[in-house]
Scaffold this motif. Structure first.
Motif, mmCIF file in Angstrom:
data_model
loop_
_atom_site.group_PDB
_atom_site.id
_atom_site.type_symbol
_atom_site.label_atom_id
_atom_site.label_comp_id
_atom_site.label_asym_id
_atom_site.label_seq_id
_atom_site.Cartn_x
_atom_site.Cartn_y
_atom_site.Cartn_z
ATOM 1 N N ARG A 216 34.663 28.144 59.019
ATOM 2 C CA ARG A 216 34.421 26.712 58.844
ATOM 3 C C ARG A 216 35.265 25.886 59.810
ATOM 4 O O ARG A 216 34.814 24.851 60.331
ATOM 5 N N MET A 217 36.497 26.333 60.068
ATOM 6 C CA MET A 217 37.366 25.613 61.001
ATOM 7 C C MET A 217 36.816 25.664 62.419
ATOM 8 O O MET A 217 37.070 24.754 63.219
ATOM 9 N N LYS A 218 36.061 26.703 62.732
ATOM 10 C CA LYS A 218 35.440 26.805 64.051
ATOM 11 C C LYS A 218 34.240 25.882 64.194
ATOM 12 O O LYS A 218 33.670 25.769 65.282
ATOM 13 N N GLY A 219 33.846 25.256 63.090
ATOM 14 C CA GLY A 219 32.727 24.327 63.152
ATOM 15 C C GLY A 219 31.363 24.961 62.958
ATOM 16 O O GLY A 219 30.346 24.346 63.297
ATOM 17 N N LEU A 220 31.310 26.168 62.431
ATOM 18 C CA LEU A 220 30.028 26.828 62.218
ATOM 19 C C LEU A 220 29.248 26.115 61.113
ATOM 20 O O LEU A 220 29.839 25.606 60.154
ATOM 21 N N PRO A 221 27.942 26.053 61.238
ATOM 22 C CA PRO A 221 27.137 25.436 60.166
ATOM 23 C C PRO A 221 27.323 26.180 58.853
ATOM 24 O O PRO A 221 27.543 27.399 58.824
ATOM 25 N N GLU A 222 27.245 25.424 57.749
ATOM 26 C CA GLU A 222 27.472 26.030 56.429
ATOM 27 C C GLU A 222 26.468 27.143 56.145
ATOM 28 O O GLU A 222 26.807 28.143 55.521
ATOM 29 N N ARG A 223 25.234 26.974 56.585
ATOM 30 C CA ARG A 223 24.223 28.010 56.354
ATOM 31 C C ARG A 223 24.616 29.305 57.044
ATOM 32 O O ARG A 223 24.446 30.398 56.487
ATOM 33 N N GLN A 224 25.156 29.198 58.265
ATOM 34 C CA GLN A 224 25.586 30.405 58.978
ATOM 35 C C GLN A 224 26.806 31.032 58.313
ATOM 36 O O GLN A 224 26.944 32.253 58.279
ATOM 37 N N VAL A 225 27.695 30.193 57.796
ATOM 38 C CA VAL A 225 28.876 30.719 57.107
ATOM 39 C C VAL A 225 28.455 31.522 55.873
ATOM 40 O O VAL A 225 28.980 32.611 55.604
ATOM 41 N N ILE A 226 27.483 30.976 55.124
ATOM 42 C CA ILE A 226 27.057 31.625 53.879
ATOM 43 C C ILE A 226 26.281 32.901 54.162
ATOM 44 O O ILE A 226 26.622 33.989 53.670
ATOM 45 N N TRP A 227 25.195 32.776 54.973
ATOM 46 C CA TRP A 227 24.285 33.910 55.144
ATOM 47 C C TRP A 227 24.698 34.842 56.272
ATOM 48 O O TRP A 227 24.341 36.023 56.258
ATOM 49 N N GLY A 228 25.433 34.335 57.238
ATOM 50 C CA GLY A 228 25.825 35.183 58.357
ATOM 51 C C GLY A 228 27.160 35.873 58.176
ATOM 52 O O GLY A 228 27.401 36.924 58.784
ATOM 53 N N HIS A 229 28.060 35.307 57.351
ATOM 54 C CA HIS A 229 29.386 35.887 57.182
ATOM 55 C C HIS A 229 29.632 36.376 55.750
ATOM 56 O O HIS A 229 30.027 37.530 55.550
ATOM 57 N N ALA A 230 29.423 35.507 54.772
ATOM 58 C CA ALA A 230 29.771 35.884 53.397
ATOM 59 C C ALA A 230 28.747 36.850 52.784
ATOM 60 O O ALA A 230 29.117 37.857 52.177
ATOM 61 N N PHE A 231 27.469 36.541 52.941
ATOM 62 C CA PHE A 231 26.463 37.339 52.231
ATOM 63 C C PHE A 231 26.406 38.802 52.679
ATOM 64 O O PHE A 231 26.239 39.685 51.825
ATOM 65 N N PRO A 232 26.500 39.132 53.979
ATOM 66 C CA PRO A 232 26.462 40.558 54.336
ATOM 67 C C PRO A 232 27.542 41.378 53.642
ATOM 68 O O PRO A 232 27.303 42.534 53.263
ATOM 69 N N ASN A 233 28.739 40.816 53.467
ATOM 70 C CA ASN A 233 29.795 41.553 52.769
ATOM 71 C C ASN A 233 29.547 41.593 51.263
ATOM 72 O O ASN A 233 29.860 42.576 50.602
ATOM 73 N N ALA A 234 28.979 40.516 50.714
ATOM 74 C CA ALA A 234 28.692 40.493 49.284
ATOM 75 C C ALA A 234 27.477 41.331 48.929
ATOM 76 O O ALA A 234 27.275 41.672 47.759
ATOM 77 N N ALA A 235 26.657 41.681 49.919
ATOM 78 C CA ALA A 235 25.415 42.408 49.636
ATOM 79 C C ALA A 235 25.651 43.870 49.288
ATOM 80 O O ALA A 235 24.767 44.500 48.691
ATOM 81 N N ILE A 236 26.815 44.420 49.629
ATOM 82 C CA ILE A 236 27.042 45.855 49.392
ATOM 83 C C ILE A 236 26.976 46.199 47.903
ATOM 84 O O ILE A 236 26.241 47.113 47.508
ATOM 85 N N PRO A 237 27.712 45.510 47.009
ATOM 86 C CA PRO A 237 27.565 45.829 45.586
ATOM 87 C C PRO A 237 26.181 45.501 45.037
ATOM 88 O O PRO A 237 25.704 46.155 44.105
ATOM 89 N N VAL A 238 25.499 44.507 45.626
ATOM 90 C CA VAL A 238 24.153 44.169 45.158
ATOM 91 C C VAL A 238 23.178 45.284 45.490
ATOM 92 O O VAL A 238 22.278 45.601 44.700
ATOM 93 N N VAL A 239 23.346 45.903 46.650
ATOM 94 C CA VAL A 239 22.500 47.043 47.014
ATOM 95 C C VAL A 239 22.718 48.193 46.044
ATOM 96 O O VAL A 239 21.774 48.894 45.658
ATOM 97 N N THR A 240 23.970 48.406 45.643
ATOM 98 C CA THR A 240 24.252 49.446 44.651
ATOM 99 C C THR A 240 23.539 49.149 43.336
ATOM 100 O O THR A 240 22.975 50.047 42.699
ATOM 101 N N VAL A 241 23.541 47.887 42.925
ATOM 102 C CA VAL A 241 22.833 47.498 41.699
ATOM 103 C C VAL A 241 21.341 47.772 41.840
ATOM 104 O O VAL A 241 20.685 48.239 40.901
ATOM 105 N N ALA A 242 20.782 47.500 43.028
ATOM 106 C CA ALA A 242 19.356 47.753 43.243
ATOM 107 C C ALA A 242 19.031 49.225 43.089
ATOM 108 O O ALA A 242 17.989 49.592 42.523
ATOM 109 N N ALA A 243 19.905 50.107 43.577
ATOM 110 C CA ALA A 243 19.671 51.544 43.435
ATOM 111 C C ALA A 243 19.735 51.969 41.974
ATOM 112 O O ALA A 243 18.894 52.739 41.498
ATOM 113 N N LEU A 244 20.740 51.467 41.256
ATOM 114 C CA LEU A 244 20.839 51.798 39.831
ATOM 115 C C LEU A 244 19.698 51.177 39.037
ATOM 116 O O LEU A 244 19.264 51.735 38.020
ATOM 117 N N ASP A 245 19.204 50.044 39.522
ATOM 118 C CA ASP A 245 18.134 49.356 38.820
ATOM 119 C C ASP A 245 16.808 50.102 38.920
ATOM 120 O O ASP A 245 15.911 49.902 38.093
#
Length: 312
Positions: A216-245
């Motif tokens: 955010r300090m670099k001035g990146l758009p909020e959408r890029q911060v959420i989907w380009g930086h945070a979500f890929p790391n948060a997606a790992i446990p979600v993928v595990t849930v999908a497999a168990l599901d």
């Protein structure tokens, strides 16, 4: 990656072999056999007819002998005939498998899409977190069979917008969507809770990390911060849930297909077990287990693509 695939495929083969043995033994110990069912249905059959039928179906052989003969035939690509339907097993199995995979695929896409969307929204905007928690709690609390009956009463009986059950004839997209709408909604809503909770928790944790503040300090758009930086790391446990599901979706399809009278794998497994159709029941159960294990393997591969450190 090749080592992972080779090792997991060997594990899948071993599990399927053990599952086939246990299932065969369990079915063989069930009371009654097809010949006894035939005798009860037609009292004109004599003892000689019963003996010939047992010899024809191999029921005069020991249980282990019958299993080894079946396993050898399967390894040769010969899956035998269904005693209930009097046709090759594959002619009954593939249409049912296709119907169930269509139901599971759309349910997975809907539950994952809505659940992940709610989780991300709740992590980014705090007031929406209460909505995500509430939807997850409601989805977790509602029994699938009750929800299915409620949807039938509302949309099929009262409003008349959608059919109460069955399948569309042919491959028309619009007509197929009408018959899929209620069972997909039932199966997806019951499983949406896990995606909402895990994605909400994972995104909240990632959004609090120092690299998010740096982006955010670099001035990146909020959408890029959420989907380009945070979500890929948060997606790992979600993928595990999908497999168990995947396992819960396969088991949940049995109830959903029964409520909506869809001729899928769930109904086929039930009918074949109750009718002592060994060839059909065993192959159907193994295919259901194979779908679950392949979903787990796919999740492991996706996790390593998202985070290459897991492959190290």
């Amino acid at each position: 990656m090749p080592g992972l695939l080779a090792g997991r495929l060997v594990q899948i083969g071993v599990v399927l072999a053990l599952l086939s043995v246990l299932t065969w033994l369990a079915m063989g110990l069930m009371p009654g056999d097809p010949v006894e069912l035939a005798l009860s249905a037609d009292p004109r059959l004599t003892a000689e007819d019963a003996a010939r039928l047992r010899a024809l179906h191999g029921l005069d052989q020991p249980l282990w002998g019958r299993y080894l003969a079946w396993a050898a035939a399967v390894l040769r690509g010969e899956f035998g005939f269904s005693r209930l339907y009097a046709v090759p097993v594959t002619e009954v199995l593939w249409p049912a498998l296709r119907s169930t995979l269509v139901l599971l695929g759309w349910s997975l896409l809907l539950s994952a899409g809505l659940g992940i969307g709610l989780g991300v929204l709740g992590a980014v905007r705090r007031p929406a977190g209460a909505l995500a928690d509430g939807v997850a709690l409601l989805a977790q609390s509602l029994p699938g069979f009750w929800l299915g009956i409620l949807l039938i009463i509302l949309f099929a009986v009262e409003l008349g917008w959608l059919p109460a059950g069955g399948m569309a004839e042919g491959w028309g997209l619009a007509e197929g969507a009408r018959f899929l709408a209620l069972p997909v909604a039932t199966l997806a809503f019951v499983n949406i809770a896990a995606y909402a909770r895990h994605s909400l928790s994972a995104m909240r944790e990632e959004m609090a990390q120092p690299y998010i503040r740096t982006a955010r300090m670099k001035g990146l758009p909020e959408r890029q911060v959420i989907w380009g930086h945070a979500f890929p790391n948060a997606a790992i446990p979600v993928v595990t849930v999908a497999a168990l599901d995947a396992g819960s979706l396969v088991s949940g399809a049995l109830v959903t297909e029964t409520i909506f009278a869809r001729p899928g794998m769930g109904k086929l497994i039930y009918d074949s077990i109750m009718g002592n159709d060994y060839n059909l029941a065993l192959l159907a159960l193994l295919l259901a287990a194979l779908v679950t294990m392949l979903a787990t393997l796919a999740a492991d591969i996706v996790q390593r693509i998202i985070d290459p450190r897991l492959a190290a």
